[in-house]
Motif scaffolding. Structure first.
Motif, PDB file in Angstrom:
ATOM      1  N   LEU A 321       0.409  -1.114  -0.007  1.00 55.24           N
ATOM      2  CA  LEU A 321       0.144  -0.018  -0.105  1.00 55.24           C
ATOM      3  C   LEU A 321       0.934   0.961   0.281  1.00 55.24           C
ATOM      4  O   LEU A 321       0.558   2.168  -0.565  1.00 55.24           O
ATOM      5  CB  LEU A 321      -0.713  -0.052   0.985  1.00 55.24           C
ATOM      6  CG  LEU A 321      -1.619   1.472   1.901  1.00 55.24           C
ATOM      7  CD1 LEU A 321      -2.404   1.764   0.366  1.00 55.24           C
ATOM      8  CD2 LEU A 321      -2.349   1.297   2.973  1.00 55.24           C
ATOM      9  N   ALA A 322       2.004   1.441   0.548  1.00 54.58           N
ATOM     10  CA  ALA A 322       3.030   2.686   1.161  1.00 54.58           C
ATOM     11  C   ALA A 322       3.617   2.666  -0.312  1.00 54.58           C
ATOM     12  O   ALA A 322       3.731   3.759  -0.742  1.00 54.58           O
ATOM     13  CB  ALA A 322       3.967   2.049   2.349  1.00 54.58           C
ATOM     14  N   GLU A 323       4.168   1.458  -0.919  1.00 57.65           N
ATOM     15  CA  GLU A 323       4.316   1.583  -2.418  1.00 57.65           C
ATOM     16  C   GLU A 323       3.350   2.455  -3.519  1.00 57.65           C
ATOM     17  O   GLU A 323       4.170   3.505  -3.863  1.00 57.65           O
ATOM     18  CB  GLU A 323       4.708   0.222  -3.105  1.00 57.65           C
ATOM     19  CG  GLU A 323       6.143  -0.186  -1.958  1.00 57.65           C
ATOM     20  CD  GLU A 323       6.492  -1.765  -2.245  1.00 57.65           C
ATOM     21  OE1 GLU A 323       5.463  -2.384  -3.594  1.00 57.65           O
ATOM     22  OE2 GLU A 323       7.423  -2.213  -1.984  1.00 57.65           O
ATOM     23  N   HIS A 324       2.267   2.432  -3.009  1.00 57.20           N
ATOM     24  CA  HIS A 324       1.277   2.610  -4.411  1.00 57.20           C
ATOM     25  C   HIS A 324       0.396   3.968  -4.240  1.00 57.20           C
ATOM     26  O   HIS A 324       0.568   5.102  -4.995  1.00 57.20           O
ATOM     27  CB  HIS A 324      -0.555   1.850  -4.077  1.00 57.20           C
ATOM     28  CG  HIS A 324      -1.127   2.408  -4.838  1.00 57.20           C
ATOM     29  ND1 HIS A 324      -1.260   2.271  -6.315  1.00 57.20           N
ATOM     30  CD2 HIS A 324      -2.232   2.844  -4.338  1.00 57.20           C
ATOM     31  CE1 HIS A 324      -2.391   3.036  -7.188  1.00 57.20           C
ATOM     32  NE2 HIS A 324      -3.413   3.158  -6.104  1.00 57.20           N
ATOM     33  N   LEU A 325       0.783   4.356  -2.468  1.00 58.70           N
ATOM     34  CA  LEU A 325       0.970   5.934  -1.937  1.00 58.70           C
ATOM     35  C   LEU A 325       1.682   6.719  -2.598  1.00 58.70           C
ATOM     36  O   LEU A 325       1.415   7.844  -2.836  1.00 58.70           O
ATOM     37  CB  LEU A 325       0.848   5.758  -1.083  1.00 58.70           C
ATOM     38  CG  LEU A 325      -1.009   5.179  -0.526  1.00 58.70           C
ATOM     39  CD1 LEU A 325      -0.849   5.552   1.393  1.00 58.70           C
ATOM     40  CD2 LEU A 325      -2.132   5.914  -1.063  1.00 58.70           C
ATOM     41  N   THR A 326       2.765   6.012  -2.151  1.00 58.22           N
ATOM     42  CA  THR A 326       4.248   6.932  -3.193  1.00 58.22           C
ATOM     43  C   THR A 326       4.262   7.095  -4.554  1.00 58.22           C
ATOM     44  O   THR A 326       4.598   8.021  -5.310  1.00 58.22           O
ATOM     45  CB  THR A 326       5.277   6.272  -2.807  1.00 58.22           C
ATOM     46  OG1 THR A 326       5.578   5.857  -1.267  1.00 58.22           O
ATOM     47  CG2 THR A 326       6.907   7.065  -3.195  1.00 58.22           C
ATOM     48  N   PHE A 327       3.542   5.759  -5.329  1.00 59.42           N
ATOM     49  CA  PHE A 327       3.050   6.298  -6.673  1.00 59.42           C
ATOM     50  C   PHE A 327       2.643   7.206  -6.945  1.00 59.42           C
ATOM     51  O   PHE A 327       2.814   7.676  -7.996  1.00 59.42           O
ATOM     52  CB  PHE A 327       2.962   5.009  -7.271  1.00 59.42           C
ATOM     53  CG  PHE A 327       2.475   4.959  -8.403  1.00 59.42           C
ATOM     54  CD1 PHE A 327       3.458   4.456  -9.967  1.00 59.42           C
ATOM     55  CD2 PHE A 327       1.402   4.820  -9.290  1.00 59.42           C
ATOM     56  CE1 PHE A 327       2.894   4.905 -10.929  1.00 59.42           C
ATOM     57  CE2 PHE A 327       0.317   4.748 -10.187  1.00 59.42           C
ATOM     58  CZ  PHE A 327       1.728   5.544 -11.713  1.00 59.42           C
ATOM     59  N   LEU A 328       1.560   6.609  -6.242  1.00 58.65           N
ATOM     60  CA  LEU A 328       0.509   8.476  -6.549  1.00 58.65           C
ATOM     61  C   LEU A 328       1.400   9.448  -6.276  1.00 58.65           C
ATOM     62  O   LEU A 328       0.686  10.315  -7.392  1.00 58.65           O
ATOM     63  CB  LEU A 328      -0.551   8.287  -6.403  1.00 58.65           C
ATOM     64  CG  LEU A 328      -2.135   6.246  -6.183  1.00 58.65           C
ATOM     65  CD1 LEU A 328      -2.775   6.337  -5.544  1.00 58.65           C
ATOM     66  CD2 LEU A 328      -3.059   6.143  -7.628  1.00 58.65           C
ATOM     67  N   ASP A 329       1.502   9.645  -5.288  1.00 59.58           N
ATOM     68  CA  ASP A 329       2.157  11.176  -4.928  1.00 59.58           C
ATOM     69  C   ASP A 329       3.261  11.273  -6.096  1.00 59.58           C
ATOM     70  O   ASP A 329       2.788  13.107  -6.723  1.00 59.58           O
ATOM     71  CB  ASP A 329       2.962  10.794  -3.987  1.00 59.58           C
ATOM     72  CG  ASP A 329       3.722  12.349  -3.258  1.00 59.58           C
ATOM     73  OD1 ASP A 329       3.180  13.737  -3.828  1.00 59.58           O
ATOM     74  OD2 ASP A 329       4.922  11.890  -3.101  1.00 59.58           O
ATOM     75  N   LYS A 330       4.077  10.982  -6.447  1.00 63.93           N
ATOM     76  CA  LYS A 330       4.840  10.686  -8.399  1.00 63.93           C
ATOM     77  C   LYS A 330       4.077  11.411  -8.922  1.00 63.93           C
ATOM     78  O   LYS A 330       4.417  11.418 -10.179  1.00 63.93           O
ATOM     79  CB  LYS A 330       5.883  10.121  -8.041  1.00 63.93           C
ATOM     80  CG  LYS A 330       6.641  10.484  -6.518  1.00 63.93           C
ATOM     81  CD  LYS A 330       8.480   8.840  -6.424  1.00 63.93           C
ATOM     82  CE  LYS A 330       9.040   9.448  -6.068  1.00 63.93           C
ATOM     83  NZ  LYS A 330       9.914   8.039  -5.115  1.00 63.93           N
ATOM     84  N   ASN A 331       2.794  10.421  -9.396  1.00 63.78           N
ATOM     85  CA  ASN A 331       2.226  10.679 -10.682  1.00 63.78           C
ATOM     86  C   ASN A 331       0.926  11.343 -10.618  1.00 63.78           C
ATOM     87  O   ASN A 331      -0.014  10.607 -10.207  1.00 63.78           O
ATOM     88  CB  ASN A 331       1.736   9.449 -11.083  1.00 63.78           C
ATOM     89  CG  ASN A 331       3.174   8.348 -11.369  1.00 63.78           C
ATOM     90  OD1 ASN A 331       3.598   9.071 -12.742  1.00 63.78           O
ATOM     91  ND2 ASN A 331       4.089   8.050 -10.702  1.00 63.78           N
ATOM     92  N   PRO A 332       0.599  12.880 -10.604  1.00 64.27           N
ATOM     93  CA  PRO A 332      -0.045  13.607 -10.576  1.00 64.27           C
ATOM     94  C   PRO A 332      -1.379  13.028 -11.098  1.00 64.27           C
ATOM     95  O   PRO A 332      -2.922  13.541 -10.727  1.00 64.27           O
ATOM     96  CB  PRO A 332       0.113  15.416 -10.513  1.00 64.27           C
ATOM     97  CG  PRO A 332       1.779  14.760 -11.016  1.00 64.27           C
ATOM     98  CD  PRO A 332       1.942  13.353 -10.433  1.00 64.27           C
ATOM     99  N   LYS A 333      -1.335  12.904 -12.338  1.00 66.74           N
ATOM    100  CA  LYS A 333      -2.413  12.592 -13.539  1.00 66.74           C
ATOM    101  C   LYS A 333      -3.161  11.218 -12.681  1.00 66.74           C
ATOM    102  O   LYS A 333      -4.482  11.251 -13.253  1.00 66.74           O
ATOM    103  CB  LYS A 333      -1.828  12.522 -15.223  1.00 66.74           C
ATOM    104  CG  LYS A 333      -1.380  13.694 -15.481  1.00 66.74           C
ATOM    105  CD  LYS A 333      -2.689  14.439 -15.709  1.00 66.74           C
ATOM    106  CE  LYS A 333      -1.916  16.174 -16.077  1.00 66.74           C
ATOM    107  NZ  LYS A 333      -2.831  17.207 -16.339  1.00 66.74           N
ATOM    108  N   VAL A 334      -2.145  10.160 -12.749  1.00 64.73           N
ATOM    109  CA  VAL A 334      -3.145   9.110 -12.040  1.00 64.73           C
ATOM    110  C   VAL A 334      -4.010   9.020 -10.785  1.00 64.73           C
ATOM    111  O   VAL A 334      -5.174   9.349 -10.316  1.00 64.73           O
ATOM    112  CB  VAL A 334      -2.462   7.831 -11.521  1.00 64.73           C
ATOM    113  CG1 VAL A 334      -2.437   6.845 -10.929  1.00 64.73           C
ATOM    114  CG2 VAL A 334      -1.355   7.956 -13.496  1.00 64.73           C
ATOM    115  N   TYR A 335      -3.124  10.142  -9.402  1.00 68.62           N
ATOM    116  CA  TYR A 335      -3.784  10.541  -8.645  1.00 68.62           C
ATOM    117  C   TYR A 335      -5.047  11.583  -8.656  1.00 68.62           C
ATOM    118  O   TYR A 335      -6.628  11.432  -8.751  1.00 68.62           O
ATOM    119  CB  TYR A 335      -2.645  11.533  -7.716  1.00 68.62           C
ATOM    120  CG  TYR A 335      -3.409  12.023  -6.739  1.00 68.62           C
ATOM    121  CD1 TYR A 335      -3.668  11.261  -5.393  1.00 68.62           C
ATOM    122  CD2 TYR A 335      -3.898  13.406  -6.654  1.00 68.62           C
ATOM    123  CE1 TYR A 335      -3.989  12.107  -4.436  1.00 68.62           C
ATOM    124  CE2 TYR A 335      -4.467  14.049  -5.282  1.00 68.62           C
ATOM    125  CZ  TYR A 335      -4.632  13.326  -4.265  1.00 68.62           C
ATOM    126  OH  TYR A 335      -4.483  13.661  -3.009  1.00 68.62           O
TER     127      TYR A 335
END
Length: 382
Positions: A321-335
């Protein structure tokens, strides 16, 4: 997507509804099956709730949109009474907070409801509201009271079975239930997702200065949410607030704090069907993505858009889960895709006890049949 300042869209609604829920949650006494809340704890809940409501009067909110008063007056003097009105008797005001007598009409468009705490009107009352936390010492007397054939006794409880004391003698005592569960007679969830008018279909994700946040005061190392948090915090930075962390959030800072978080941990303290609280609805209201721990994703999706939240069960471990949240943080379009639902809907929060009373009044007006709840204990506590 058109943009509009976030506070212009939601602030007038949020200021009225959110503060009571926040402090009801973070200051309420916790009741287990073996422990009844103390008078001191109940006083804290009542006083905090009253202070919160009083402050709304300074926010330029029209009087008819302020459904709570703290003075002992039961009914508004200028409220019209009619012979066919439904009389709702509050056996005791939940946490001692008194409703404005015009709340049903002004807040929900439900007319013809008289709300009173005058027990001398018992014989005329069509409905009697009993708040679960307030009846533990009165059950014997209630069993000895005559209940008129036309009268409905309504059991009001918005706590989960884990946080509500199981009391002997509930079976066969009430006619109706008002609860967060969909199979209650008068269903009032803590929050709802509702369609917004065409003119308001604009939304701007508020600025974010924090990644993951959590506000919690009820800390128990045996709670699943605490265990999950302890593991998750090993893999991602979490801004934790509340008395459990000696970082209390006051009324003024609550909205600002949650709004500034990309993700908010909407972790429930117990897991039960249909039980999710302001911990998920408040982040949705404030433009934040809730990360939920509670009932199943399938159950959440029956009430909340599937792409508006993240469920811990979607991941094999807290680290994943932490890895997914970090990914979303770095990919604003996906967030940003987690806010697509805001093109058509907004989240709202119910006002505790007021809506339950008004909806019960409406139910009693529309359904005149005989009804007694014979197995309340089994239905609620299993």
């Amino acid at each position: 997507m058109k943009t509009k300042p976030f506070h212009c869209l939601l602030l007038p609604v949020l200021l009225l509804f959110c503060f009571g829920g926040v402090f009801y949650t973070y200051y309420k006494p916790i009741i287990s099956n073996a422990q009844v809340s103390t008078e001191e704890c109940l006083n804290i809940v009542r006083n905090t709730f009253i202070q919160t409501i009083n402050q709304t009067s300074n926010l330029n909110i029209p009087l008819n949109q302020q459904p709570l008063v703290t003075k002992p007056a039961v009914m508004e003097e200028n409220q019209e009474h009619h012979a066919n009105d439904i009389i709702m008797l509050m056996w005791s005001w939940p946490f001692g907070v008194v409703f404005n007598g015009t709340a049903c009409s002004s807040q929900f468009g439900i007319k013809g409801c008289q709300i009173t705490d005058d027990r001398s009107q018992y014989d005329e009352a069509h409905g009697v509201m009993f708040h679960h936390r307030d009846i533990s010492g009165e059950l014997t007397n209630l069993h000895n009271m005559p209940r008129h054939p036309h009268q409905k006794w309504v059991w009001l409880n918005m706590e989960s079975p884990s946080n509500a004391q199981k009391l002997p003698g509930l079976d066969g005592l009430f006619n109706l239930t008002s609860n967060y569960r969909r199979d209650s007679d008068v269903w009032v969830p803590v929050g709802k997702i509702v369609e917004i008018p065409e003119k308001d279909k604009t939304f701007e994700i508020p600025p974010k200065d924090k990644l993951v946040c959590w506000i919690v005061s009820n800390w128990n190392p045996n709670f699943e949410r605490v265990k999950y948090f302890n593991e998750l915090s090993k893999h991602i930075k979490i801004e934790a607030y509340g008395s459990a962390f000696n970082r209390r959030i006051n009324k003024e800072d609550y909205i600002k704090t949650v709004t500034g978080c990309k993700f908010y941990l909407g972790f429930e303290n117990s897991v039960h069907k249909d039980y999710f609280t302001e911990k998920v609805f408040k982040p949705l209201m404030f433009g934040t993505v809730p990360v939920v721990l509670g009932t199943s994703r399938e159950n959440y999706e029956q009430f909340i858009p599937a792409d508006s939240f993240i469920h811990v069960d979607d991941f094999k471990s807290p680290q994943e889960l932490a890895e997914h949240l970090t990914f979303l943080d770095k990919n604003p379009k996906v967030y940003e895709q987690y806010f697509n639902w805001r093109r058509h809907f907004i989240a709202t929060h119910s006002v505790f006890a007021i809506e339950q009373t008004c909806r019960s009044c409406e139910y009693i007006r529309n359904y005149k049949g005989y009804r007694v709840f014979k197995d309340l204990t089994k239905w609620y506590w299993g």
